[in-house]
Scaffold this motif. Structure first.
Motif, PDB file in Angstrom:
ATOM      1  N   ILE A 155     -73.075 -17.884   8.558  1.00  0.00           N
ATOM      2  CA  ILE A 155     -74.143 -16.887   8.413  1.00  0.00           C
ATOM      3  C   ILE A 155     -75.380 -17.299   9.205  1.00  0.00           C
ATOM      4  CG2 ILE A 155     -75.741 -15.862   6.736  1.00  0.00           C
ATOM      5  CD1 ILE A 155     -73.356 -15.959   4.731  1.00  0.00           C
ATOM      6  N   ALA A 156     -75.765 -18.572   9.110  1.00  0.00           N
ATOM      7  CA  ALA A 156     -76.950 -19.038   9.841  1.00  0.00           C
ATOM      8  C   ALA A 156     -76.717 -18.972  11.352  1.00  0.00           C
ATOM      9  CB  ALA A 156     -77.308 -20.456   9.415  1.00  0.00           C
ATOM     10  N   PHE A 161     -80.261 -27.532  10.977  1.00  0.00           N
ATOM     11  CA  PHE A 161     -80.850 -28.649  10.238  1.00  0.00           C
ATOM     12  C   PHE A 161     -81.871 -28.127   9.225  1.00  0.00           C
ATOM     13  CE2 PHE A 161     -84.174 -31.892   9.767  1.00  0.00           C
ATOM     14  CZ  PHE A 161     -83.421 -32.968   9.333  1.00  0.00           C
ATOM     15  N   VAL A 162     -82.696 -27.179   9.651  1.00  0.00           N
ATOM     16  CA  VAL A 162     -83.699 -26.587   8.754  1.00  0.00           C
ATOM     17  C   VAL A 162     -83.020 -25.762   7.660  1.00  0.00           C
ATOM     18  CG1 VAL A 162     -85.619 -24.947   8.624  1.00  0.00           C
ATOM     19  CG2 VAL A 162     -85.554 -26.644  10.460  1.00  0.00           C
ATOM     20  N   VAL A 163     -82.026 -24.966   8.025  1.00  0.00           N
ATOM     21  CA  VAL A 163     -81.309 -24.149   7.038  1.00  0.00           C
ATOM     22  C   VAL A 163     -80.634 -25.044   5.999  1.00  0.00           C
ATOM     23  CG1 VAL A 163     -79.335 -22.592   6.715  1.00  0.00           C
ATOM     24  CG2 VAL A 163     -81.000 -22.148   8.530  1.00  0.00           C
ATOM     25  N   PHE A 164     -79.968 -26.113   6.444  1.00  0.00           N
ATOM     26  CA  PHE A 164     -79.351 -27.056   5.503  1.00  0.00           C
ATOM     27  C   PHE A 164     -80.409 -27.670   4.596  1.00  0.00           C
ATOM     28  CE2 PHE A 164     -75.535 -28.321   8.422  1.00  0.00           C
ATOM     29  CZ  PHE A 164     -74.994 -27.070   8.246  1.00  0.00           C
ATOM     30  N   GLN A 175     -80.144 -24.274  18.229  1.00  0.00           N
ATOM     31  CA  GLN A 175     -79.305 -23.874  17.101  1.00  0.00           C
ATOM     32  C   GLN A 175     -79.062 -25.049  16.156  1.00  0.00           C
ATOM     33  OE1 GLN A 175     -75.381 -22.291  17.967  1.00  0.00           O
ATOM     34  NE2 GLN A 175     -75.399 -21.145  16.052  1.00  0.00           N
ATOM     35  N   GLN A 176     -78.867 -26.241  16.695  1.00  0.00           N
ATOM     36  CA  GLN A 176     -78.698 -27.415  15.844  1.00  0.00           C
ATOM     37  C   GLN A 176     -79.956 -27.666  15.012  1.00  0.00           C
ATOM     38  OE1 GLN A 176     -77.610 -30.349  18.775  1.00  0.00           O
ATOM     39  NE2 GLN A 176     -75.413 -29.918  18.563  1.00  0.00           N
ATOM     40  N   ALA A 177     -81.119 -27.524  15.630  1.00  0.00           N
ATOM     41  CA  ALA A 177     -82.375 -27.695  14.896  1.00  0.00           C
ATOM     42  C   ALA A 177     -82.517 -26.620  13.816  1.00  0.00           C
ATOM     43  CB  ALA A 177     -83.559 -27.639  15.864  1.00  0.00           C
ATOM     44  N   PHE A 178     -82.128 -25.401  14.144  1.00  0.00           N
ATOM     45  CA  PHE A 178     -82.177 -24.307  13.172  1.00  0.00           C
ATOM     46  C   PHE A 178     -81.256 -24.601  11.991  1.00  0.00           C
ATOM     47  CE2 PHE A 178     -80.580 -20.114  11.706  1.00  0.00           C
ATOM     48  CZ  PHE A 178     -81.782 -19.562  11.299  1.00  0.00           C
ATOM     49  N   PHE A 220     -78.871 -16.795  13.926  1.00  0.00           N
ATOM     50  CA  PHE A 220     -79.516 -17.414  15.084  1.00  0.00           C
ATOM     51  C   PHE A 220     -79.082 -16.739  16.375  1.00  0.00           C
ATOM     52  CE2 PHE A 220     -79.625 -20.402  18.595  1.00  0.00           C
ATOM     53  CZ  PHE A 220     -80.923 -20.875  18.529  1.00  0.00           C
ATOM     54  N   SER A 221     -77.774 -16.534  16.535  1.00  0.00           N
ATOM     55  CA  SER A 221     -77.255 -15.913  17.767  1.00  0.00           C
ATOM     56  C   SER A 221     -77.770 -14.490  17.934  1.00  0.00           C
ATOM     57  CB  SER A 221     -75.727 -15.911  17.750  1.00  0.00           C
ATOM     58  OG  SER A 221     -75.243 -17.222  17.748  1.00  0.00           O
ATOM     59  N   THR A 222     -77.883 -13.766  16.836  1.00  0.00           N
ATOM     60  CA  THR A 222     -78.390 -12.397  16.902  1.00  0.00           C
ATOM     61  C   THR A 222     -79.869 -12.371  17.263  1.00  0.00           C
ATOM     62  OG1 THR A 222     -76.756 -11.692  15.272  1.00  0.00           O
ATOM     63  CG2 THR A 222     -78.653 -10.247  15.598  1.00  0.00           C
ATOM     64  N   LEU A 223     -80.641 -13.208  16.617  1.00  0.00           N
ATOM     65  CA  LEU A 223     -82.086 -13.219  16.863  1.00  0.00           C
ATOM     66  C   LEU A 223     -82.439 -13.717  18.256  1.00  0.00           C
ATOM     67  CD1 LEU A 223     -83.400 -14.491  13.413  1.00  0.00           C
ATOM     68  CD2 LEU A 223     -83.473 -12.156  14.312  1.00  0.00           C
TER      69      LEU A 223
END
Length: 172
Positions: free
Chosen positions: A37-38, A63-66, A58-61, A42-45
């Motif tokens: 889902i994340a 990391f924040v989501v986790f 995306q990896q940083a995103f 991310f890919s859509t935004l």
């Protein structure tokens, strides 16, 4: 005979290493949904069309989501996997975690993965070598809990948290 009042405090006994690792594996499977889902969001935004574009962002995103996922659930006491395996995370005194302590636990929990990933990057190891190194490190990290007085993982000891056996009130 003297009767003692019942003690309402939860027992702070650590679950077995086998149960904690089973919970850890189950948590990993559940994280596939969070990643899906994340990643889609991310890919859509970002309008990412190729999987390797924006890889580090995306990896940083993720990391924040986790971090948000684990901090939120640990501050409430349990993730879904922890509920399934009757495990609860508490502070040293058996109290619920604050958001800041849950965040600290999240950051320190990366010690499960960062050392082998750093070695892999330093020596430019191939995928198979990284897999062996990662599995070996996880086994060593988990077995080190056997030397802690309360059988806790090192990141829990450093964060001032602990995993305890927990049955919901309905199951007691």
């Amino acid at each position: 005979m003297t009767e003692h009042p019942p003690d309402n405090r939860p027992a702070l006994t650590a679950p077995s290493l086998r149960r904690r690792m089973a919970c850890w594996l189950y948590e990993g499977m559940l994280m596939f949904g969070v990643v899906f889902i994340a990643g889609y969001l991310f890919s859509t935004l970002t309008q990412t069309r190729h999987a390797l574009d924006n890889r580090h962002a995306q990896q940083a995103f993720l990391f924040v989501v986790f971090g948000i996922y684990f901090t939120w659930f640990w501050a409430k006491g349990q993730t879904l996997a922890m509920k399934t395996w009757h495990i609860r995370v508490v502070d040293r005194h058996g109290q619920a975690l604050t958001q800041s302590r849950a965040l600290l636990r999240y950051l320190l929990s990366w010690l499960w993965l960062l050392p082998p990933l750093a070695v892999s990057g330093l020596f430019k190891l191939a995928g198979g070598e990284l897999t062996v190194l990662l599995i070996g490190w996880i086994v060593i990290w988990a077995l080190l809990s056997r030397f802690h007085p309360q059988r806790q993982f090192l990141h829990d000891a450093l964060a001032g948290t602990r995993l305890v056996h927990h049955l919901s009130p309905a199951k007691r």
